[in-house]
Enzyme design. Structure first.
Site, PDB file in Angstrom:
ATOM      1  N   GLU A 132      33.103  32.368  34.873  1.00  0.00           N
ATOM      2  CA  GLU A 132      34.326  32.238  35.918  1.00  0.00           C
ATOM      3  C   GLU A 132      35.551  31.662  35.310  1.00  0.00           C
ATOM      4  O   GLU A 132      35.240  30.824  34.308  1.00  0.00           O
ATOM      5  CB  GLU A 132      33.883  31.617  37.125  1.00  0.00           C
ATOM      6  CG  GLU A 132      32.477  32.241  37.770  1.00  0.00           C
ATOM      7  CD  GLU A 132      32.810  33.487  38.602  1.00  0.00           C
ATOM      8  OE1 GLU A 132      34.111  33.607  38.892  1.00  0.00           O
ATOM      9  OE2 GLU A 132      32.079  34.367  38.553  1.00  0.00           O
ATOM     10  N   ARG A 197      48.917  37.025  42.292  1.00  0.00           N
ATOM     11  CA  ARG A 197      49.256  38.461  42.269  1.00  0.00           C
ATOM     12  C   ARG A 197      49.416  39.228  43.435  1.00  0.00           C
ATOM     13  O   ARG A 197      50.182  39.943  43.582  1.00  0.00           O
ATOM     14  CB  ARG A 197      47.486  38.816  41.726  1.00  0.00           C
ATOM     15  CG  ARG A 197      46.444  38.527  42.726  1.00  0.00           C
ATOM     16  CD  ARG A 197      45.110  39.189  42.335  1.00  0.00           C
ATOM     17  NE  ARG A 197      43.986  38.704  43.060  1.00  0.00           N
ATOM     18  CZ  ARG A 197      42.678  39.052  42.945  1.00  0.00           C
ATOM     19  NH1 ARG A 197      42.580  39.938  41.689  1.00  0.00           N
ATOM     20  NH2 ARG A 197      41.774  38.912  43.623  1.00  0.00           N
TER      21      ARG A 197
END
Length: 354
Positions: A132, A197
């Site tokens: 991660e 994003r």
């Protein structure tokens, strides 16, 4: 034969039938518990059983947890990994005799009590494993002055475990660009309006039609994943957080493996070029605004020859290689442990993993 005798015989047959079922079920249950089913990786990569020589003691590698609870066969590694001289186990009772303990961060990060609590044997290696990003790795300070080796997607890890990579071929590789009928696809499982994003997309959507798949968006059956994406010219490989070397399956699988041109949002272009050729992708940082990116993609859509240039990398490289299961990262540990530098402890994982 009397009715009474017939009844007794039928009872015996029934009894033995039930007994056979019980015995078969017991054997099956034991076998299933003691012999975990091999993943698809077995048939793809020809797993080899690790053997340990009786002439020298094996290095014991203890998995403190299976990552996210995903069990996989231990002591079965792809043949390209030399696992001889190592023994993998998930049996915590072997902690005191283990040469190394693998700590999967996301399985122990809620509390320090999830870490080993027994006194630590002298010179036992603790290996910190995490795929991660730092943004999704809470409580990194738990690892202060505990970890001896790192295993992650970072290239400066002691054990490098990328999401994917490219390998060169001999120049003979017949490749045909999949037929394209649509423009842009994007799969989003975590829709966070505050993320870079999503904020970028909110501006871009005014100039470009994007088909979004995932939770709260269009449905994409898993068995039609690559087939569906391959019909698009571009794929938005937008990472959920921006960190060095954090380049995930969004690039390797959803874009490159499906035959789309990746439009990436993540670390710098220079960082991407450490892993893939510069003409294999489009980076949002190459454009002054989302509107400029949209104009470029629309113009490229009308110029087939220019579009094809984004596939010239296929004349040199195979399709991406993937660490498709948890087996591969763990199988890398044996060699790394044998070649480990002099024993040292990392003061702060958080300071390094940022």
């Amino acid at each position: 034969m009397s009715t009474k005798k017939q009844s007794l015989n039928l009872n015996k047959i029934f009894f033995y039938f039930i007994l056979q079922i019980i015995i078969s079920f017991t054997i099956f249950t034991f076998y299933k518990r003691e012999t975990p089913a091999l993943t698809n990786f077995d048939s793809q990569e020809n797993l080899a059983t690790i053997t340990v020589s009786s002439n020298e003691p094996a290095l014991v590698i203890l998995l403190w947890t299976f990552p996210f609870g995903n069990n996989f066969p231990l002591n079965h590694c792809p043949k390209q990994f030399n696992g001889s001289g190592c023994f993998y186990t998930a049996d915590r009772s072997m902690y005191s005799s283990a040469n190394a303990v693998v700590i999967h961060h996301r399985d122990v990060c809620r509390s320090k009590e999830q870490l080993p609590q027994a006194p630590r044997p002298s010179n036992q290696y603790w290996i910190w494993f995490n795929l991660e990003s730092p943004s999704h790795s809470p409580n990194l300070s738990f690892m202060n002055n505990l970890i001896n080796l790192t295993m992650s997607y970072r290239t400066d890890s002691d054990i490098f475990t990328p999401y994917g990579w490219l390998e060169k071929h001999n120049g003979i590789n017949n490749f045909t660009i999949p037929k394209k009928t649509k423009l842009v696809a994007w799969i989003v499982s975590n829709w966070n309006p505050r993320s870079k994003r999503v904020r970028y997309y909110e501006q871009l959507k005014n100039y470009l039609q994007v088909d979004i798949y995932g939770r709260q968006h269009l449905q994409l059956p898993r068995n039609a994943h690559l087939q569906t994406l391959s019909t698009y010219k571009y794929y938005f490989a937008f990472e959920n957080s921006i960190h060095e070397d954090y380049i995930t399956e969004k690039l390797w699988v959803n874009a490159l493996l499906s035959g789309c041109v990746p439009v990436v949002l993540g670390p710098s272009r220079a960082n991407y070029e450490r892993f893939i050729p510069r003409d294999a992708f489009i980076h949002v940082d190459d454009f002054s605004s989302p509107q400029e990116l949209a104009s470029y993609l629309l113009s490229l859509d009308k110029d087939e020859e220019r579009y094809k240039q984004y596939f010239t990398w296929r004349s040199t490289y195979w399709l991406p290689k993937l660490e498709a299961t948890w087996v591969v990262p763990y199988c890398k540990i044996c060699k790394a442990l044998k070649e480990a530098p002099s024993y040292r402890t990392i003061p702060s994982i958080k300071a390094w993993f940022k």
